[in-house]
Design a protein around this motif. Structure first.
Motif, mmCIF file in Angstrom:
data_model
loop_
_atom_site.group_PDB
_atom_site.id
_atom_site.type_symbol
_atom_site.label_atom_id
_atom_site.label_comp_id
_atom_site.label_asym_id
_atom_site.label_seq_id
_atom_site.Cartn_x
_atom_site.Cartn_y
_atom_site.Cartn_z
ATOM 1 N N GLY A 175 1.130 -41.931 -23.477
ATOM 2 C CA GLY A 175 0.285 -40.780 -23.169
ATOM 3 C C GLY A 175 -0.736 -40.451 -24.230
ATOM 4 N N SER A 176 -0.876 -41.301 -25.266
ATOM 5 C CA SER A 176 -1.782 -40.962 -26.376
ATOM 6 C C SER A 176 -3.222 -41.386 -26.123
ATOM 7 C CB SER A 176 -1.278 -41.583 -27.689
ATOM 8 O OG SER A 176 -1.114 -42.984 -27.566
ATOM 9 N N GLY A 177 -3.504 -42.025 -24.971
ATOM 10 C CA GLY A 177 -4.882 -42.328 -24.604
ATOM 11 C C GLY A 177 -5.296 -43.762 -24.867
ATOM 12 N N LEU A 325 -9.721 -30.422 -25.880
ATOM 13 C CA LEU A 325 -9.218 -31.259 -24.791
ATOM 14 C C LEU A 325 -8.765 -30.398 -23.614
ATOM 15 C CD1 LEU A 325 -7.110 -33.865 -26.820
ATOM 16 C CD2 LEU A 325 -9.140 -34.370 -25.435
ATOM 17 N N ALA A 326 -8.085 -29.294 -23.924
ATOM 18 C CA ALA A 326 -7.615 -28.393 -22.866
ATOM 19 C C ALA A 326 -8.787 -27.835 -22.059
ATOM 20 C CB ALA A 326 -6.789 -27.263 -23.473
ATOM 21 N N GLN A 327 -9.836 -27.438 -22.757
ATOM 22 C CA GLN A 327 -11.026 -26.928 -22.074
ATOM 23 C C GLN A 327 -11.689 -28.018 -21.236
ATOM 24 O OE1 GLN A 327 -12.024 -23.934 -21.752
ATOM 25 N NE2 GLN A 327 -10.922 -22.818 -23.352
ATOM 26 N N ASP A 328 -11.703 -29.260 -21.758
ATOM 27 C CA ASP A 328 -12.283 -30.382 -21.002
ATOM 28 C C ASP A 328 -11.522 -30.604 -19.703
ATOM 29 O OD1 ASP A 328 -14.205 -30.805 -22.912
ATOM 30 O OD2 ASP A 328 -13.144 -32.452 -23.914
ATOM 31 N N PHE A 329 -10.196 -30.549 -19.777
ATOM 32 C CA PHE A 329 -9.381 -30.751 -18.570
ATOM 33 C C PHE A 329 -9.590 -29.609 -17.579
ATOM 34 C CE2 PHE A 329 -6.324 -33.161 -21.513
ATOM 35 C CZ PHE A 329 -6.968 -34.362 -21.257
ATOM 36 N N LEU A 330 -9.779 -28.416 -18.100
ATOM 37 C CA LEU A 330 -10.001 -27.253 -17.242
ATOM 38 C C LEU A 330 -11.328 -27.395 -16.500
ATOM 39 C CD1 LEU A 330 -8.278 -24.717 -16.773
ATOM 40 C CD2 LEU A 330 -9.695 -23.524 -18.454
ATOM 41 N N ARG A 331 -12.379 -27.828 -17.231
ATOM 42 C CA ARG A 331 -13.698 -28.016 -16.607
ATOM 43 C C ARG A 331 -13.683 -29.178 -15.622
ATOM 44 N NH1 ARG A 331 -15.593 -26.584 -21.861
ATOM 45 N NH2 ARG A 331 -15.516 -28.770 -22.496
ATOM 46 N N ALA A 332 -13.034 -30.275 -16.011
ATOM 47 C CA ALA A 332 -13.020 -31.462 -15.153
ATOM 48 C C ALA A 332 -12.323 -31.204 -13.830
ATOM 49 C CB ALA A 332 -12.347 -32.626 -15.877
ATOM 50 N N ILE A 357 -1.428 -36.569 -24.741
ATOM 51 C CA ILE A 357 -2.557 -36.098 -23.944
ATOM 52 C C ILE A 357 -2.201 -36.056 -22.464
ATOM 53 C CG2 ILE A 357 -4.940 -36.592 -23.277
ATOM 54 C CD1 ILE A 357 -5.311 -37.893 -26.017
ATOM 55 N N ARG A 358 -1.389 -37.004 -22.021
ATOM 56 C CA ARG A 358 -0.994 -37.024 -20.615
ATOM 57 C C ARG A 358 -0.222 -35.762 -20.255
ATOM 58 N NH1 ARG A 358 2.097 -41.659 -20.278
ATOM 59 N NH2 ARG A 358 0.218 -42.911 -19.995
ATOM 60 N N SER A 362 -1.447 -32.790 -17.649
ATOM 61 C CA SER A 362 -0.588 -32.439 -16.521
ATOM 62 C C SER A 362 -0.240 -30.956 -16.527
ATOM 63 C CB SER A 362 0.690 -33.284 -16.572
ATOM 64 O OG SER A 362 1.584 -32.888 -15.565
ATOM 65 N N ALA A 363 0.124 -30.421 -17.696
ATOM 66 C CA ALA A 363 0.505 -29.007 -17.789
ATOM 67 C C ALA A 363 -0.649 -28.096 -17.379
ATOM 68 C CB ALA A 363 0.961 -28.689 -19.215
#
Length: 461
Positions: A175-177, A325-332, A357-358, A362-363
């Motif tokens: 999950g580290s990318g 990263l959290a903000q990126d996932f929220l926007r995506a 990161i995985r 997911s969370a």
């Protein structure tokens, strides 16, 4: 470029060969059968073929063009003929040729074709890559950024090894990318026509793995109704990403070593190898050195693949990037105007993220879908973290802070945490019986569990 000249006149073949400068690699064939043999052994970028091979009335050259474009769609085909007939030009284009030369032609005409052929080859290759990826998420160039010194060092290393060597090994926890890093390495080449073929080795059934990677010939086994290119051939001219490398069988590792050493692939059912020119990017979360000691991974493959090694830091070691990263996932995810509360941000920063990161992605995705309001709180995130796993509950369900010996804790925080980690690992080992099973139970890679266990036992001594 690898160039094939097909003409039944020796003088024509030799003259054209002498006019093609190095470093182009030139192959010659006097008829269709010889041409097909060359095409079976090598991946050819450009073919010049005469239309009237052996003066055949049915123009075998047209049939050859059709076979080439069917079996090697990224190969540029140029037809040659001494007959200036409009219907012949049309037939060539329909068969798959991209150009048409009228004999005799001079060296200047040949030079013009050689100059524009790479551009045509890239276009055909990109079109073929899109077909291979049809129905899947298309690979897009990446531009990674970071605030973390640990990850910045990784990005700097990736830029240094751009275009270097035939193989790269990416190591890191689950999950580290690792696939993202492989895609970033591909992006650094600044050529979107280069294929990027990702293969999850652990997801391929063992009896299909060889065919999947190296292709097969028609009739090689039940169900092989036609020739099929493997992943390595599809990646020719670009990158192939082998995720979960350690899951490959020892027999398949031998065949992989041959590709890494010489570029030769042998499709299932074929005694003849063919050359591919692609960079292999492999990834694993396993301890390959330990697997070598256990005779589960070949040492020669390890030394061949690890010429350049990139080790990704786990998310807990790049805290500076977590909120971004959290903000990126929220926007995506297009979840509207949802945002994180202060206590959610504190949780994101304080949590250890064993799934890296995985797990973070997911969370956030689950919480964003389930939360009713615009604000995502710590309470919304907590149920979706590994902390709610059975092993965590088994170990700490009866614990409380009042049970801790304050004198034993004072000034010894790190030691107490290490003791708890060791007990957690020993609990999982006792419950499951092996490192691999214990690691799956805890939700961490086996290599991480082994490293932690040895380090903590050393501290205890």
């Amino acid at each position: 470029m690898r160039i094939l000249i097909v003409d039944d006149e020796t003088l024509v073949r030799k003259t054209m060969q002498s006019q093609i400068p190095a470093p182009h690699q030139v192959f010659l064939a006097e008829d269709r059968d010889e041409a097909l043999k060359v095409l079976d052994q090598h991946i050819i970028d450009l073919v010049f073929t005469d239309l009237s091979l052996d003066d055949s009335p049915d123009r075998l050259g047209l049939h050859l063009i059709q076979e080439i474009t069917k079996n090697s769609p990224s190969t540029v085909v140029v037809a040659m003929t001494g007959h200036d007939e409009a219907h012949l030009v049309e037939a060539c284009m329909k068969a798959g040729a991209v150009d048409y030369l009228l004999k005799p032609f001079d060296a200047g005409t040949l030079t013009q074709v050689l100059r524009k052929a790479p551009v045509l080859h890239r276009l055909l290759r990109k079109n073929q890559t899109l077909k291979v990826q049809a129905g899947k998420r298309l690979v897009q160039p990446l531009d990674l950024s970071t605030k973390s010194p640990a990850f910045k060092a990784v990005l700097d290393l990736a830029k240094k090894i751009r275009g270097s060597g035939p193989s790269i090994l990416i190591r890191g926890e689950s999950g580290s990318g690792k696939e993202i890093m492989a895609q970033y390495l591909w992006s650094l080449e600044n050529d979107t026509s280069r294929p990027f073929i990702a293969v999850n080795c652990g997801a391929i059934p063992s009896h299909l793995a060889e065919s999947e990677l190296f292709g097969h010939k028609k009739g090689a086994f039940t169900g092989a109704t036609e020739n099929r290119a493997g992943k390595f051939e599809s990646a020719d001219g670009g990158d192939i990403f082998l995720d979960e490398l350690a899951t490959l069988s020892l027999d398949l590792q031998v065949k992989l070593l041959r590709v890494l050493s010489s570029g030769d692939i042998y499709p299932v059912g074929s005694d003849t190898g063919r050359k591919v020119n692609c960079r292999t990017i492999a990834a694993t979360n396993e301890n390959l050195e330990e697997l070598i000691r256990e005779k589960k991974f070949r040492e020669d493959v390890f030394f061949r693949i690890k010429n350049f090694t990139i080790t990704l830091p786990p998310l807990r070691e790049r805290k500076e990037d977590i909120l971004d990263l959290a903000q990126d996932f929220l926007r995506a995810g297009n979840y509207g105007d949802k945002h994180f509360s202060k206590d959610a941000e504190q949780l994101l920063l304080s949590y250890s993220w064993p799934g890296n990161i995985r797990e973070l992605k997911s969370a956030i995705e689950v919480a964003s879908v389930l939360v009713d309001g615009h604000e995502i709180t710590a309470k919304d995130l907590t149920p979706h973290l590994v902390q709610s796993s059975p092993v965590y509950e088994d170990v700490i369900k009866n614990a409380s802070i009042t049970e801790i010996d304050e004198k034993a804790l004072e000034g010894r925080y790190s030691h107490v945490v290490s003791e708890f980690e060791l007990k957690l690992i020993e609990f999982a080992m006792q419950k499951k019986g092996s490192e691999s099973a214990a690691a799956r139970y805890l939700g961490i890679p086996r290599s991480t569990l082994g490293d932690l266990r040895r380090r903590l036992q050393g501290i205890k001594k």
